[in-house]
Design a protein around this motif. Sequence first.
Motif, PDB file in Angstrom:
ATOM      1  N   LEU A  99       0.828  -1.200   0.000  1.00 30.12           N
ATOM      2  CA  LEU A  99       0.000   0.000   0.000  1.00 30.12           C
ATOM      3  C   LEU A  99       0.863   1.250   0.000  1.00 30.12           C
ATOM      4  CD1 LEU A  99      -2.845  -0.702   2.545  1.00 30.12           C
ATOM      5  CD2 LEU A  99      -2.792  -1.110   0.108  1.00 30.12           C
ATOM      6  N   LYS A 100       0.376   2.271  -0.696  1.00 33.32           N
ATOM      7  CA  LYS A 100       1.026   3.571  -0.619  1.00 33.32           C
ATOM      8  C   LYS A 100       0.777   4.162   0.770  1.00 33.32           C
ATOM      9  CE  LYS A 100       0.412   4.621  -5.455  1.00 33.32           C
ATOM     10  NZ  LYS A 100      -0.515   5.242  -6.390  1.00 33.32           N
ATOM     11  N   PRO A 101       1.708   4.974   1.263  1.00 35.13           N
ATOM     12  CA  PRO A 101       1.558   5.499   2.630  1.00 35.13           C
ATOM     13  C   PRO A 101       0.210   6.153   2.924  1.00 35.13           C
ATOM     14  CG  PRO A 101       3.737   5.980   1.822  1.00 35.13           C
ATOM     15  CD  PRO A 101       3.017   5.319   0.691  1.00 35.13           C
ATOM     16  N   PRO A 102      -0.383   6.982   2.030  1.00 32.95           N
ATOM     17  CA  PRO A 102      -1.673   7.586   2.409  1.00 32.95           C
ATOM     18  C   PRO A 102      -2.794   6.561   2.536  1.00 32.95           C
ATOM     19  CG  PRO A 102      -0.981   8.335   0.234  1.00 32.95           C
ATOM     20  CD  PRO A 102       0.135   7.536   0.771  1.00 32.95           C
ATOM     21  N   ALA A 103      -2.684   5.441   1.859  1.00 36.05           N
ATOM     22  CA  ALA A 103      -3.764   4.455   1.904  1.00 36.05           C
ATOM     23  C   ALA A 103      -3.673   3.551   3.127  1.00 36.05           C
ATOM     24  CB  ALA A 103      -3.736   3.605   0.641  1.00 36.05           C
ATOM     25  N   GLU A 104      -2.516   3.607   3.782  1.00 29.81           N
ATOM     26  CA  GLU A 104      -2.328   2.712   4.933  1.00 29.81           C
ATOM     27  C   GLU A 104      -3.387   2.939   6.003  1.00 29.81           C
ATOM     28  OE1 GLU A 104       1.557   3.024   6.606  1.00 29.81           O
ATOM     29  OE2 GLU A 104       2.488   2.474   4.698  1.00 29.81           O
ATOM     30  N   GLY A 117      -4.747   3.497  -3.891  1.00 32.78           N
ATOM     31  CA  GLY A 117      -3.881   3.197  -2.759  1.00 32.78           C
ATOM     32  C   GLY A 117      -2.895   2.082  -3.043  1.00 32.78           C
ATOM     33  N   LEU A 118      -3.055   1.455  -4.195  1.00 33.01           N
ATOM     34  CA  LEU A 118      -2.233   0.275  -4.501  1.00 33.01           C
ATOM     35  C   LEU A 118      -0.829   0.699  -4.910  1.00 33.01           C
ATOM     36  CD1 LEU A 118      -2.461  -2.836  -4.939  1.00 33.01           C
ATOM     37  CD2 LEU A 118      -2.895  -2.306  -7.319  1.00 33.01           C
ATOM     38  N   GLY A 119       0.169   0.268  -4.160  1.00 30.35           N
ATOM     39  CA  GLY A 119       1.555   0.586  -4.509  1.00 30.35           C
ATOM     40  C   GLY A 119       2.136  -0.461  -5.442  1.00 30.35           C
ATOM     41  N   ARG A 120       1.972  -1.703  -5.075  1.00 31.10           N
ATOM     42  CA  ARG A 120       2.566  -2.791  -5.825  1.00 31.10           C
ATOM     43  C   ARG A 120       1.700  -4.023  -5.606  1.00 31.10           C
ATOM     44  NH1 ARG A 120       7.975  -5.082  -5.255  1.00 31.10           N
ATOM     45  NH2 ARG A 120       8.092  -4.413  -3.094  1.00 31.10           N
ATOM     46  N   MET A 136       4.568   0.031   2.370  1.00 35.17           N
ATOM     47  CA  MET A 136       5.687   0.110   1.427  1.00 35.17           C
ATOM     48  C   MET A 136       7.006  -0.265   2.108  1.00 35.17           C
ATOM     49  SD  MET A 136       4.813   0.315  -1.463  1.00 35.17           S
ATOM     50  CE  MET A 136       5.055   1.095  -3.020  1.00 35.17           C
ATOM     51  N   SER A 137       7.050  -0.131   3.436  1.00 35.57           N
ATOM     52  CA  SER A 137       8.268  -0.496   4.149  1.00 35.57           C
ATOM     53  C   SER A 137       8.234  -1.961   4.600  1.00 35.57           C
ATOM     54  CB  SER A 137       8.468   0.426   5.333  1.00 35.57           C
ATOM     55  OG  SER A 137       7.282   0.429   6.116  1.00 35.57           O
ATOM     56  N   ASP A 138       7.428  -2.772   3.884  1.00 38.77           N
ATOM     57  CA  ASP A 138       7.356  -4.212   4.120  1.00 38.77           C
ATOM     58  C   ASP A 138       6.921  -4.599   5.528  1.00 38.77           C
ATOM     59  OD1 ASP A 138       7.597  -5.496   1.808  1.00 38.77           O
ATOM     60  OD2 ASP A 138       9.770  -5.752   1.872  1.00 38.77           O
TER      61      ASP A 138
END
Lengths: 180, 339
Positions: A99-104, A117-120, A136-138
């Motif tokens: 997830l991208k940080p704002p979607a967390e 919100g999808l990062g990867r 994003m920081s696993d």
Amino acid sequence: MKRLSEERTKILFEKLAKFIGPNIKLLIERPDGLYCFREQKDRVYYVSEKILKWANNIPSDHLISVGTCFGKFTKSNKFRLHVTALNYLAPYAQSKIWLKPPAEQQFLYGNHVSKTGLGRISENTEKYQGVVVYSMSDLPLGFGAAARSTAECKHAEPLSTVCFHQADIGEYIRSEEDLL
Amino acid sequence: MDMILTKPVVDGQKYKSIEVHKLIELNYDLGTLLAEDTNEFDVHHLRKDKNDYLLQLSRDNTQLLINQIWCLPTERIEDAIVAKLPIQKTRLPRMKHIPKPRPLTKWEQFSKAKGIVKKKKAKLSWDEQLKKWVPLFGYKKTQAEREKDWVLEVPANANPMEDQFEKNIQAKSERVAKNELQRLRNIAKSKNIKVPKVGVSNSEVSSAKDLQAAVTVAKASTASLGKFQKELPKEKEAKGVSDITPGASRKRKMPPVLGDVEKRENLAIVDTILNKRPKLNIEKAVARHINNEQVESSSMDRPKSVKKSGRKSKDNFKRPKGNSGQRTGGKSGGGRKRR
């Protein structure tokens, strides 16, 4: 504490297989001793045999929890995973979503993940497969079901849901008493 | 003469005065002959001679109560003077519990929920055919019915040889029996008695739940207690029928086994789940097709910028990615075993 019936074991493993596939075997066959699944008041616990022996000394109605609660069986005999199982699902997960940080925060409040919100997303994720959600920081944040496959995600509208929320670590605060 | 003169004086000493002085007046409830003294105790006196003081106090208060009774209207009934007591003011608690209301019968419950109100029927009704008044029930009603139904029509789709009179009698006796059963069931319910299950009574009136129970019981009713009976897909066992199911106990408990054995059993279950032959997953196939097309189209665009011919051929060679996708089956290696 009682053993799961064969029917219930099957239901449990089918649910786990959605997330970790053949890695279930690693949960059962562990180098550091015997681990097993036990059932109490429709909740399933993953316990080491050693702790289980100690727990047998306590009358079952006094026992609140043993080992890790994986989830519970609903009245209609379906299995529902709890966040507490995340520690065991995350290392073996077959498909993941970052997830991208704002979607967390949105996810941690119990909302579904939209495409913005999808990062990867890991490759070859099937539709409705169980996915573990990472920041994003696993850092594993929770898990859910993929609403779209990887290929479909590319063409999805930005506001459409990509992953259905099932459990997140925010529940440790939001629904503390339901978790046990 | 002396005696007569001295007697009232002696009497006066013998009987205490009916005048009692109190700082605060007593509260009376003459209906229950109750007087309540709210004055303080004379602590000094009480400590010195408790019994005497209390006796004195109660006498005074009783005197006051009797004085009050004498203020009430009295009448003489056969040599006795009787005072008429007013209605009591003090509410006494009841000794026993208030009796519980009779529990509603099943019909009463239903009619209450639906708001059905019972209509009063007339005891007599005019019968046009017989030209007389016929009661609602009783022997005269039966007589009237018999008179009216001296001949019965055979329904169009009925068996002509069937005795319609017999059929009516049968239907009546069944109605009576049903009513009796319901009456007994209501009594049992109100007294909290468990009525044994009849099992499956009639296939015409049984619900889906009854039929499920019937299937569960029937499957277990073999010599091997249903061990070798096949299961239908998505079949569920009926609940709450363990007392009529052969070989079933209310609490089914898995026998305790050694950890190793349990592990082996669990692994076997995992294998059956993982080795399930994957059915043709259309979603997945379509997704893969779309994915391939995208890769293809992007590689078609590429030659404009990248003009290496060797690379393109390499791409073409690599495209059919057999055996590299996620397989749900646990087997490694290509394809199933062919014989």
